[in-house]
Design a protein around this motif. Structure first.
Motif, mmCIF file in Angstrom:
data_model
loop_
_atom_site.group_PDB
_atom_site.id
_atom_site.type_symbol
_atom_site.label_atom_id
_atom_site.label_comp_id
_atom_site.label_asym_id
_atom_site.label_seq_id
_atom_site.Cartn_x
_atom_site.Cartn_y
_atom_site.Cartn_z
ATOM 1 N N GLN A 1 9.836 12.244 25.193
ATOM 2 C CA GLN A 1 8.988 12.406 24.029
ATOM 3 C C GLN A 1 8.299 11.129 23.623
ATOM 4 O OE1 GLN A 1 12.198 14.042 22.619
ATOM 5 N NE2 GLN A 1 11.597 15.935 23.446
ATOM 6 N N GLY B 1 6.999 11.472 20.037
ATOM 7 C CA GLY B 1 7.384 12.788 19.556
ATOM 8 C C GLY B 1 6.715 13.917 20.286
ATOM 9 N N LYS C 1 14.901 21.188 20.479
ATOM 10 C CA LYS C 1 14.227 19.945 20.128
ATOM 11 C C LYS C 1 12.738 20.028 20.421
ATOM 12 C CE LYS C 1 14.564 14.941 20.601
ATOM 13 N NZ LYS C 1 15.336 13.817 21.156
ATOM 14 N N LYS D 1 6.468 10.718 13.427
ATOM 15 C CA LYS D 1 7.626 11.565 13.715
ATOM 16 C C LYS D 1 8.862 10.668 13.798
ATOM 17 C CE LYS D 1 4.954 14.845 16.500
ATOM 18 N NZ LYS D 1 3.680 14.054 16.497
ATOM 19 N N SER E 1 12.413 9.321 14.620
ATOM 20 C CA SER E 1 13.399 9.640 15.646
ATOM 21 C C SER E 1 14.718 10.087 15.030
ATOM 22 C CB SER E 1 13.623 8.424 16.548
ATOM 23 O OG SER E 1 14.069 7.316 15.792
ATOM 24 N N LEU F 1 14.382 13.843 14.362
ATOM 25 C CA LEU F 1 14.356 14.644 15.589
ATOM 26 C C LEU F 1 15.717 14.652 16.273
ATOM 27 C CD1 LEU F 1 10.919 13.567 17.120
ATOM 28 C CD2 LEU F 1 11.412 15.570 15.702
ATOM 29 N N SER F 2 16.501 13.584 16.088
ATOM 30 C CA SER F 2 17.812 13.507 16.743
ATOM 31 C C SER F 2 18.803 14.534 16.192
ATOM 32 C CB SER F 2 18.404 12.099 16.571
ATOM 33 O OG SER F 2 18.779 11.865 15.217
#
Length: 624
Positions: free
Chosen positions: A28, A31, A43, A60, A62, A65-66
């Motif tokens: 990514q 992202g 994800k 975005k 991290s 998103l994690s």
């Protein structure tokens, strides 16, 4: 093609039909999805959702998103299908493991029924002791550092030391410094003669200590039980003693330093010492220095004969606190109950004595230096002595600011470059979990009316710690919003995005403190940046709730100022962290007993209150 394969094919078809699909997937970059990652994972789906619902100028993050579910595309579809058919409980273990959920591990099928020698258990955990030590003659067993330092400590002792004679049990440093302890002692030492049970440093420094003692020492003859520094410095949690020492004969029980320095530990004693003969129980420094300790005694000492109960320094120097004594020493014969320095709290708590000492024949009840806002209902008219009774305990919040960790709350003026200040413990104490994909969350029950079904999905037995954890989270989420508050509990990243954008619009950014370096230490404030020009603005704050999957309580926060600041090492002045702080300008609706006012010495609406955004919590703001 079976149903799951058909569903998966349809899911793939819908995604491929989207104008936002990137067939090359993951590494990514910024992202986006590149070629090495499956574009159908949760994800990858989250990244597409962000692109479609958040303005392109917003970075975005991290860290956000994690938190996406680690499920594979196939597993995500499979579990979603099971959830929609109300069959997810049939794959409970697989679901917990694959989705990285918080589930209590299944106890080992481990029985030591025929173990006849003295045993020293060291660094031991996660076991099921059934019929252990039953019918033992003398001897001693020792548990040292048992379940110490575990993230989730689950142990079960069933019919332990039952009908033994002269058998000693010692638990030292049991379940200390654990995160979410679930300990169950059922019919422990029932029918024993002589011997002793000793719990030393039990659940000390534990987060969410939960202990259940059911039919503990019932019908015991001359067996002594000692609890020393039990749940000391514990954080929340529940302890329950049901039918403890019921029908016991000459069995002394001692609780010393129980709940000392703890933060909101609830304890229930039900039918404790009921119909006991010649019992001698003492509670010394019970709940001392506690923060809002809650204790409930139901049917304690009812029908007892010649028993002596002593409460010394009970809830002494605590902050607030709530006690309930129902049918205490009722219908007893020649029982003596002494309260010494009971409830000399800093801040006024509440006590309720119902049916206290009623029909107690030949005994007496005495209160010495008792100080509380009390309620005595239906208590014996004779044999009750109050000495040095005080009904005006101090309510000076400055006295109890020790209950609020230094640095947890502070004034806005502290956020100036060069200020030396204490950082609180900003480390995340919750078990590690992830969001669930929205297609699974939407098919899971989440309401108090469906609480039994939720327990079933996550394998939580009635009256278990997990059942309590689930019920508490659901109740908090269904609590009516405060005045001016908009709130929502979210179990998927997409739901969080929807809530934040519904309040703030699509031009938003989400922030959290960068790391935990400097936690519980002195730091120097570096360069400070006021978000939205440092003006009063709106924000959406999201705080974790303890639940099997990652669940956030998100709420709108009007009239705040949000700051970003570098945090520097006091000696080298090098940057060690990048903190995010939020200052609440309007505190008029806050409770007078809020920890911020205890720490800062003020009251609702009189001051602004600031705090850091802790690890894994977050704040959403309109983008600059």
């Amino acid at each position: 093609m079976n149903n799951i394969e058909a569903t998966l094919f349809l899911c793939f078809f819908c995604i491929f039909s989207s104008s936002n699909v990137h067939f090359a997937g993951a590494k990514q970059t910024a992202g986006n999805i590149t070629s090495s990652e499956n574009p159908f994972t949760p994800k990858a789906s989250l990244i597409r959702y962000w692109n479609n619902h958040i303005n392109g100028d917003s970075p975005k993050p991290s860290f956000f998103l994690s938190k996406a579910s680690p499920l594979t595309a196939v597993d995500s579809t499979r579990f979603a299908s099971l959830a929609s058919n109300h069959a997810l409980n049939t794959h409970h273990s697989d679901f917990c493991s694959a989705a990285k959920l918080f589930c209590f591990p299944e106890l080992a099928a481990h029985s030591l029924e025929k173990h006849g020698d003295d045993v020293n258990f060291a660094a031991y955990s996660g076991k099921n002791f059934t019929n252990y030590g039953s019918d033992r003659l003398s001897g001693a067993d020792s548990f040292k550092n048992y379940s110490g330092g575990d993230n989730i400590a689950v142990d079960s002792f069933r019919r332990y030391s039952r009908n033994s004679a002269g058998h000693d049990d010692g638990f030292t440093n049991y379940a200390g410094e654990v995160n979410v302890a679930d300990q169950s002692f059922t019919t422990y030492a029932t029918g024993t003669t002589g011997g002793s049970g000793e719990f030393t440093n039990y659940n000390t420094d534990a987060n969410e200590p939960n202990g259940r003692f059911t039919s503990y020492s019932d019908k015991a003859n001359g067996r002594s039980q000692t609890f020393t520094t039990y749940s000391e410095n514990g954080n929340t949690g529940d302890q329950s003693f049901t039918s403890y020492s019921k029908n016991g004969n000459g069995a002394p029980n001692e609780f010393s330093g129980y709940g000392t320095g703890s933060n909101v530990v609830n304890t229930g004693f039900t039918k404790y010492g009921e119909s006991a003969n010649g019992a001698n129980d003492s509670f010394t420094s019970y709940g001392e220095n506690g923060n809002v300790p809650v204790n409930e005694f139901k049917g304690y000492g009812d029908g007892g004969n010649g028993a002596v109960y002593g409460f010394k320094n009970y809830r002494d120097q605590s902050n607030i606190g709530v006690d309930s004594f129902s049918s205490y020493a009722k219908n007893s014969n020649n029982e003596k109950v002494n309260f010494v320095n009971y409830g000399k709290s800093f801040n006024l708590g509440s006590d309720n004595f119902t049916g206290y000492g009623q029909d107690n024949v030949g005994g007496n009840v005495s209160f010495k230096t008792y100080g509380q806002g009390q309620s005595f209902k239906v208590y014996t008219k004779d044999g009750v002595v109050f000495a040095h009774y005080s009904n005006n305990v101090s309510s000076n919040g400055k006295t109890v600011n020790k209950w609020v960790e230094e640095g947890k709350f502070f004034r806005e003026a502290m956020l100036k470059e060069g200020t030396l200040m204490q950082m609180p413990d900003i480390k995340d104490k919750m078990p590690k979990r992830t969001f669930l994909p929205r297609n699974i969350v939407k098919n899971l029950p989440f309401s108090r009316s469906a609480i039994g079904e939720i327990w079933r999905v996550f394998g939580a037995g009635e009256n278990s710690s997990m059942a309590g954890i689930i019920s508490s989270a659901v109740s908090e989420c269904e609590r009516p919003a405060s005045h001016g508050e908009t709130k929502r509990c979210v179990g998927s990243a997409e739901d969080m995005i929807d809530f934040a954008t519904s309040v703030l619009g699509r031009g938003v950014v989400v922030r959290t403190t960068e790391n935990v370096v400097g936690s519980k230490k002195k730091v120097v404030i570096g360069k400070v940046n006021g978000i939205n020009g440092g003006d009063v603005t709106r924000a959406v704050s999201c705080h974790q709730s303890l639940y099997p999957y990652l669940l956030y309580y998100c709420h709108s926060v009007p009239r705040v100022r949000v700051y970003e600041t570098d945090l520097l090492d006091p000696k080298s002045l090098e940057k060690i962290n990048h903190g995010v702080a939020i200052c609440h300008i309007d505190t008029s609706a806050w409770s007078p007993s809020h920890g911020a006012f205890l720490a800062l010495g003020s009251g609702p609406g009189q001051i602004e209150v600031c705090h850091w955004i802790f690890e894994n919590d977050m704040t959403w703001n309109i983008i600059d």
